[in-house]
Structure formats: C-alpha cells, structure tokens
Design a protein around this motif. Sequence first.
Motif, PDB file in Angstrom:
ATOM      1  N   ALA A  55       0.860  -1.085   0.174  1.00  0.00           N
ATOM      2  CA  ALA A  55       0.139   0.177  -0.002  1.00  0.00           C
ATOM      3  C   ALA A  55       0.956   1.204   0.048  1.00  0.00           C
ATOM      4  O   ALA A  55       0.671   2.152  -0.760  1.00  0.00           O
ATOM      5  CB  ALA A  55      -0.917   0.098   1.250  1.00  0.00           C
ATOM      6  N   CYS A  59       1.121   4.044  -3.359  1.00  0.00           N
ATOM      7  CA  CYS A  59       1.077   5.437  -2.881  1.00  0.00           C
ATOM      8  C   CYS A  59       2.315   6.234  -3.373  1.00  0.00           C
ATOM      9  O   CYS A  59       2.092   7.246  -4.038  1.00  0.00           O
ATOM     10  CB  CYS A  59       0.530   5.735  -1.498  1.00  0.00           C
ATOM     11  SG  CYS A  59      -1.115   5.140  -1.242  1.00  0.00           S
ATOM     12  N   TRP A  62       2.428   6.208  -6.890  1.00  0.00           N
ATOM     13  CA  TRP A  62       1.344   7.222  -7.817  1.00  0.00           C
ATOM     14  C   TRP A  62       1.964   8.639  -7.441  1.00  0.00           C
ATOM     15  O   TRP A  62       1.991   9.371  -8.625  1.00  0.00           O
ATOM     16  CB  TRP A  62       0.227   7.260  -7.094  1.00  0.00           C
ATOM     17  CG  TRP A  62      -1.007   8.146  -7.278  1.00  0.00           C
ATOM     18  CD1 TRP A  62      -1.503   7.973  -8.545  1.00  0.00           C
ATOM     19  CD2 TRP A  62      -1.001   9.424  -6.979  1.00  0.00           C
ATOM     20  NE1 TRP A  62      -2.570   9.132  -8.659  1.00  0.00           N
ATOM     21  CE2 TRP A  62      -2.169   9.845  -7.793  1.00  0.00           C
ATOM     22  CE3 TRP A  62      -0.562  10.031  -5.901  1.00  0.00           C
ATOM     23  CZ2 TRP A  62      -2.621  11.284  -7.515  1.00  0.00           C
ATOM     24  CZ3 TRP A  62      -1.332  11.250  -5.794  1.00  0.00           C
ATOM     25  CH2 TRP A  62      -2.277  11.914  -6.418  1.00  0.00           C
ATOM     26  N   TYR A  63       2.408   9.139  -6.446  1.00  0.00           N
ATOM     27  CA  TYR A  63       3.201  10.325  -6.150  1.00  0.00           C
ATOM     28  C   TYR A  63       4.165  10.473  -7.270  1.00  0.00           C
ATOM     29  O   TYR A  63       4.415  11.486  -7.688  1.00  0.00           O
ATOM     30  CB  TYR A  63       3.494  10.525  -4.699  1.00  0.00           C
ATOM     31  CG  TYR A  63       4.173  11.896  -4.417  1.00  0.00           C
ATOM     32  CD1 TYR A  63       3.298  12.902  -4.362  1.00  0.00           C
ATOM     33  CD2 TYR A  63       5.488  11.990  -4.459  1.00  0.00           C
ATOM     34  CE1 TYR A  63       3.964  14.242  -4.166  1.00  0.00           C
ATOM     35  CE2 TYR A  63       6.178  13.295  -4.181  1.00  0.00           C
ATOM     36  CZ  TYR A  63       5.259  14.307  -4.137  1.00  0.00           C
ATOM     37  OH  TYR A  63       5.751  15.577  -3.776  1.00  0.00           O
ATOM     38  N   PRO A 153      -6.691   2.260  -7.204  1.00  0.00           N
ATOM     39  CA  PRO A 153      -7.284   2.544  -6.091  1.00  0.00           C
ATOM     40  C   PRO A 153      -8.003   1.165  -5.467  1.00  0.00           C
ATOM     41  O   PRO A 153      -7.771   0.752  -4.241  1.00  0.00           O
ATOM     42  CB  PRO A 153      -8.591   3.247  -6.444  1.00  0.00           C
ATOM     43  CG  PRO A 153      -8.781   3.315  -7.765  1.00  0.00           C
ATOM     44  CD  PRO A 153      -7.196   2.912  -8.287  1.00  0.00           C
ATOM     45  N   ILE A 156      -4.806  -0.732  -3.973  1.00  0.00           N
ATOM     46  CA  ILE A 156      -4.441  -0.086  -2.382  1.00  0.00           C
ATOM     47  C   ILE A 156      -5.451  -0.399  -1.790  1.00  0.00           C
ATOM     48  O   ILE A 156      -5.185  -0.818  -0.433  1.00  0.00           O
ATOM     49  CB  ILE A 156      -4.637   1.546  -2.732  1.00  0.00           C
ATOM     50  CG1 ILE A 156      -3.280   1.784  -3.304  1.00  0.00           C
ATOM     51  CG2 ILE A 156      -4.416   2.230  -1.291  1.00  0.00           C
ATOM     52  CD1 ILE A 156      -3.345   3.555  -3.890  1.00  0.00           C
TER      53      ILE A 156
END
Length: 174
Positions: A55, A59, A62-63, A153, A156
């Motif tokens: 997870a 994230c 993605w960033y 999504p 995650i």
Amino acid sequence: MSKQSSDRGFFILNAIVSSAALLFLSWLVLRDAPPTDLAIEWVPALNACFNATAAVLLCAGWYAIRTGRRTAHQWLMSAAFLSSSLFLVGYIAYHYLHGDTLYEGPVRGVYLAILASHVLLSLPVVPMALSAFYFAWKERFKAHRRVTRILAPVWIYVSVTGVIVFLIDRKSVV
C-alpha cells in the motif's frame, strides 16, 4: 500485424494464469487442511506487513509518476508487485498448512463485510496488474493509464483491507 492482434498471446496467457490462480486459491481455502505441528502463527503478521508495504509503495509510486519521476515510479511499482507477490506466497503457504480461519469476535458483521469486499476486489488485481506491466513494457502508456486508473485504487484498497482484516482477527485471539 496490429497491436491488438499481437497482444492476443499475452491476453490468453494472462487469462490462463489468472484463472489458474483463482481456481487454486478457491481449492486451497475450501479444502480441509491437514493438521500440522509447525509453528506458523507468525505468518499472518508477516502477510499483513507485505500488504502494508504494498500500500505504501503503491501510494509512493502514484506520487512519483504525478511528479514526473518515471524511473522512481517504475521501481516503486515493481517493488509493490513484489510485496504483493510475497503476500500471495505467504497466504498460500499459511492456508495450505493451516486452513481457513474463522472469526467469531464482537464485530463479526463488520469483519465479514470488509473480508468479502477485500476478497472480491482482490480477484481483478492479478490480471489488471499483469496488464498494466505489459502495457508499460510495450510503452503503450495510454492503455497503461486506462488500466491503472481502475487498478490503483482497487489494489490499494485490497492491500489496506488485508491489514485491517489481520488486525481485527488478531484482536479476537488476544
């Protein structure tokens, strides 16, 4: 030869691998596990760590892509896939040796709702992740983005709810 027809082999392989994984996991959970003397009670905690790591890496990946760091994104997403794969290996090993776990605690309804959503949403993660990696490898980023807008999504959520399921289940044993 068009891109779509050259993709046929990948999509057939993806369907076979994903279907085989689903059938195997279904068999694994539904069968009666043989009794074991191995001390494996630590495996669910390790699996929760793999889920939490996935997870965080998802994230961060993605960033990274949002801030234009493509190489970092590639490494982070590969690491997230590895972490989720290690979770799957641990899950298979644990359920092969231990069998299914029954939760009878005070929040059973909440637990079962989270578990059901976790399991149902985990089903498309493998074929979608393989597709996302395939499209990125082929440098077909428009198709990659179409897949990952849904995959990210869901993946995650599945990783986070895996940790939540573990924590709720652990509370009932303490």
